[in-house]
Design a protein around this motif. Structure first.
Motif, PDB file in Angstrom:
ATOM      1  N   ARG A  72       0.824  -1.208   0.000  1.00 12.89           N
ATOM      2  CA  ARG A  72       0.000   0.000   0.000  1.00 12.89           C
ATOM      3  C   ARG A  72       0.864   1.267   0.000  1.00 12.89           C
ATOM      4  O   ARG A  72       0.566   2.218  -0.725  1.00 12.89           O
ATOM      5  CB  ARG A  72      -0.920   0.001   1.219  1.00 12.89           C
TER       6      ARG A  72
ATOM      7  N   CYS B 293       2.308   2.010  -3.352  1.00  7.39           N
ATOM      8  CA  CYS B 293       1.258   2.493  -4.263  1.00  7.39           C
ATOM      9  C   CYS B 293       1.033   3.983  -4.079  1.00  7.39           C
ATOM     10  O   CYS B 293       0.895   4.723  -5.059  1.00  7.39           O
ATOM     11  CB  CYS B 293      -0.043   1.729  -4.026  1.00  7.39           C
ATOM     12  N   LEU B 294       0.995   4.435  -2.838  1.00  9.80           N
ATOM     13  CA  LEU B 294       0.789   5.859  -2.587  1.00  9.80           C
ATOM     14  C   LEU B 294       1.982   6.681  -3.071  1.00  9.80           C
ATOM     15  O   LEU B 294       1.813   7.764  -3.644  1.00  9.80           O
ATOM     16  CB  LEU B 294       0.526   6.095  -1.103  1.00  9.80           C
TER      17      LEU B 294
ATOM     18  N   ALA C 277       1.819   6.809  -6.805  1.00  5.72           N
ATOM     19  CA  ALA C 277       0.789   7.758  -7.247  1.00  5.72           C
ATOM     20  C   ALA C 277       1.331   9.184  -7.192  1.00  5.72           C
ATOM     21  O   ALA C 277       1.086   9.981  -8.112  1.00  5.72           O
ATOM     22  CB  ALA C 277      -0.464   7.622  -6.381  1.00  5.72           C
TER      23      ALA C 277
ATOM     24  N   ILE D 228      -4.983   8.803  -9.420  1.00  2.15           N
ATOM     25  CA  ILE D 228      -6.216   8.325  -8.789  1.00  2.15           C
ATOM     26  C   ILE D 228      -6.415   6.838  -9.041  1.00  2.15           C
ATOM     27  O   ILE D 228      -6.855   6.098  -8.156  1.00  2.15           O
ATOM     28  CB  ILE D 228      -7.424   9.158  -9.288  1.00  2.15           C
TER      29      ILE D 228
ATOM     30  N   ILE E 200      -4.128   4.983  -6.668  1.00  2.00           N
ATOM     31  CA  ILE E 200      -4.683   5.039  -5.313  1.00  2.00           C
ATOM     32  C   ILE E 200      -5.905   4.134  -5.208  1.00  2.00           C
ATOM     33  O   ILE E 200      -6.105   3.451  -4.193  1.00  2.00           O
ATOM     34  CB  ILE E 200      -5.013   6.492  -4.919  1.00  2.00           C
TER      35      ILE E 200
ATOM     36  N   SER F 160      -5.024   0.682  -4.461  1.00  2.00           N
ATOM     37  CA  SER F 160      -4.560   0.438  -3.092  1.00  2.00           C
ATOM     38  C   SER F 160      -5.681   0.489  -2.053  1.00  2.00           C
ATOM     39  O   SER F 160      -5.466   0.066  -0.918  1.00  2.00           O
ATOM     40  CB  SER F 160      -3.476   1.455  -2.714  1.00  2.00           C
ATOM     41  N   ILE F 161      -6.859   0.968  -2.431  1.00  3.12           N
ATOM     42  CA  ILE F 161      -7.959   1.073  -1.454  1.00  3.12           C
ATOM     43  C   ILE F 161      -8.432  -0.283  -0.938  1.00  3.12           C
ATOM     44  O   ILE F 161      -8.601  -0.455   0.267  1.00  3.12           O
ATOM     45  CB  ILE F 161      -9.126   1.905  -2.040  1.00  3.12           C
TER      46      ILE F 161
END
Length: 117
Positions: free
Chosen positions: A48, A51-52, A55, A69, A72, A75-76
């Motif tokens: 995670r 991923c952020l 992004a 987006i 992100i 990764s949610i």
């Protein structure tokens, strides 16, 4: 006597002096199962943060908010997936017997003798 190739023909590959012989069908201890679940959760959640960061890099490099987006959004669901996978039971072994034999009725269909008083 182990094979001449140096590999074990038994359950554990490699040097037999390093691994004990498995003589039981007992499940791994609860501590071992918990440690494996925590390890799986940590590995999945470790994706995670990259991923952020990815992004942020994609937004600053390409100037594309849509790409950031999308990264992100991927990764949610990771925390949800990590919890589901970490709480899953250990996989069944191939040699574990199946407990389902056949469909049984709730009440036996044969005639029963009753005792009259």
């Amino acid at each position: 006597m182990p094979p001449a190739s140096g590999r074990s023909a038994g359950y554990f590959p490699g040097n037999d002096n390093k691994h004990p012989v498995l003589i039981t069908e007992a499940q791994p201890s609860l501590e071992d199962q918990h440690r494996a679940r925590v390890r799986r959760y940590t590995i999945i959640m470790a994706f995670r943060i990259p991923c952020l960061v990815l992004a942020a890099i994609a937004y600053s490099t390409f100037g594309s908010a849509l790409l950031a987006i999308l990264i992100i959004a991927v990764s949610i669901p990771l925390p949800w997936v990590a919890v589901l996978i970490a709480n899953d039971r250990p996989p069944r072994r191939k040699d574990e017997p199946s407990r389902w034999d056949e469909r049984r009725t709730a009440i036996e269909s044969r005639r029963h003798n009753a005792i009259d008083t």
